[in-house]
Design an enzyme around this catalytic site. Structure first.
Site, PDB file in Angstrom:
ATOM      1  NE  ARG A  66      70.887 -22.786  52.971  1.00 27.32           N
ATOM      2  CZ  ARG A  66      71.756 -23.487  52.269  1.00 27.32           C
ATOM      3  NH1 ARG A  66      71.741 -24.799  52.314  1.00 27.32           N
ATOM      4  NH2 ARG A  66      72.663 -22.881  51.516  1.00 27.32           N
ATOM      5  CE1 TYR A 118      46.904 -22.677  61.910  1.00 25.39           C
ATOM      6  CE2 TYR A 118      48.537 -23.221  60.239  1.00 25.39           C
ATOM      7  CZ  TYR A 118      47.970 -22.314  61.107  1.00 25.39           C
ATOM      8  OH  TYR A 118      48.468 -21.050  61.162  1.00 25.39           O
ATOM      9  CG  ASP A 190      49.871 -29.580  64.103  1.00 25.59           C
ATOM     10  OD1 ASP A 190      50.202 -29.116  65.210  1.00 25.59           O
ATOM     11  OD2 ASP A 190      49.773 -28.872  63.074  1.00 25.59           O
ATOM     12  CE  LYS A 215      50.557 -20.447  65.865  1.00 24.03           C
ATOM     13  NZ  LYS A 215      49.939 -21.552  65.145  1.00 24.03           N
TER      14      LYS A 215
END
Ligand SMILES: *Cc1c(COP(=O)(O)O)cnc(C)c1O
Length: 411
Positions: A66, A118, A190, A215
């Site tokens: 983690r 977004y 972004d 993406k």
């Protein structure tokens, strides 16, 4: 791991595969940076470290996945190199990266955000962080006059996205950065719709460059991921803390997939750009079409800015208004062969999305239509297939629903 996970540790054989910056080009860095931890086997490609925990006192300084894993460090090394950043921190998704940034704020902080952000960013602000006292105000940053509001309101954070989803507004990052710097606000961009190949927010003055690596960066639609790149020590510490303390870490396997995908980012983006430009020009020439938007088209309202700010002026997203009814629009989209009707973008395969009923379905109709997202608007994520096949696919679709008769002779 309490140590700085950004620093290449002993045993990572990072130095041996490091290429010289800034001399080496984008593709060279995409392929040769971030190839550490090959474990003295001579393996050209580093393995997947599918382990939750690490033996105490190891050379790499790992303790638990983690808070750090060789596959995260490899991907972080590649991505920070591609954006010429001092630090990159990877997350399990773009939304996890957004969560990492916003959770670093405190109650009472103000965020000024682009109104076309977004949808999931809006939902996080509105449904989650508002409860914890983070206030968000929205502005249309494509109107330069709105930039003065940054000076007036002195927000803790300015949140931009460029180009925006789905209308592809292009926002002047350098100008926003200059104002943010004078008043000490942090500027986040972004960068998902552009990717680091097309646009470099940190070089334009932003403090944080965030991407959904799901993406273009990964590019193969086979996993989710996110990253935040920065030159700020303080923000880098915030990101590493969020990665482990909030459990926003990716999986080693997904990190490995993204490390593989990013190697061809430049090649893919060049083909996305060629195809998108060709599709946009072809659509724009159809008699009677509503409108077509692509930053690389001279008709785009921010075309000059896009040419300055984005390499080759665009990525692979093209938006059009065919002026059709909701029924005909859906008919057209559902019948296409290569353009799959699906959310998401940036993969090698072409996708098409109907924002009004898909990505922006939760936005009330009046609000949607006010910003230009009518039932007739269609968003293409143009893939890297042969452009002739893509145009033929659309042409067949137009024939099927009975519009743009003149396009039938075009190929
Ligand atoms: C997809 C996307 C995100 C969220 O990324 P996930 O990987 O889906 O969590 C954030 N910003 C933009 C602009 C996106 O397109």
């Amino acid at each position: 791991m309490t140590r700085d996970s950004q620093r290449p540790p002993a045993g990572g054989d990072f130095e041996r595969c490091r290429v010289s910056e800034p001399i080496s080009g984008f593709s060279t860095r995409a392929i040769h940076e971030g190839c550490g931890y090959r474990d003295q086997t001579g393996a050209v490609t580093p393995p997947i470290y599918a382990t939750s925990t690490f033996e105490y006192g190891n050379e790499g300084g790992f303790d638990y996945t983690r808070s750090g894993n060789p596959n995260f460090r490899n991907l972080e090394a590649t991505l920070r190199s591609l954006e010429h950043a001092a630090h990159a921190t990877v997350f399990s998704s773009g939304v996890a990266a957004i969560t990492a940034v916003v959770s670093s704020l405190k109650s009472g902080d103000l965020v000024l955000a682009e109104e076309n952000v977004y949808g999931c960013t809006f939902r996080l602000f509105d449904r989650v962080f508002k409860k914890f006292g983070v206030t968000v105000e929205y502005l249309d940053f494509s109107q330069v006059s709105q930039f003065e509001q940054i000076r007036v309101k002195k927000p803790r954070l300015v949140w931009l996205e460029s180009p925006t989803n789905p209308l592809l507004k292009v926002i002047d990052i350098r100008r926003a950065a200059e104002i943010c710097r004078t008043i000490g606000s942090t500027l986040l961009v972004d960068n998902t719709f552009a990717s680091g190949y097309v646009q470099q927010p940190l070089a334009l003055g932003a403090d944080l460059s965030l991407s959904s690596t799901t993406k273009y960066i990964n590019g193969h639609s086979d996993c989710l991921g996110g990253v935040v790149c920065t030159n700020s020590e303080e923000w880098a510490e915030n990101m590493v803390f969020a990665q482990k303390a909030l459990g926003l870490n990716p999986s080693p396997f997904d990190s490995w997939l993204i490390s593989r995908g990013v190697k061809t980012l430049a090649l893919r983006m060049q083909q996305h750009q060629r195809n998108a430009q060709a599709l946009a020009e072809w659509l724009e020439a159809l008699p009677g079409i509503g409108w077509v938007r692509y930053p690389g088209l001279p008709s785009h309202p921010d075309h000059e800015l896009a040419k300055r700010q984005m390499r080759n002026g665009g990525s692979g997203i093209v938006v059009a208004d065919f002026g059709l009814t909701l029924e005909k629009t859906r008919d057209l989209l559902q019948g296409l062969r290569y353009f799959k009707l699906a959310e998401s973008l940036g993969g090698v395969e072409s996708l098409v999305c109907h924002p009004a009923t898909m990505t922006h379905a939760s936005v009330p109709r009046e609000v949607r239509e006010q910003v230009g997202i009518t039932d007739a608007v269609v968003r293409f994520s143009v893939g890297v297939e042969e452009i002739g096949d893509l145009l033929e696919d659309l042409q067949d679709g137009f024939r099927r629903v009975g519009c743009y008769a003149r396009s039938y002779q075009l190929t």
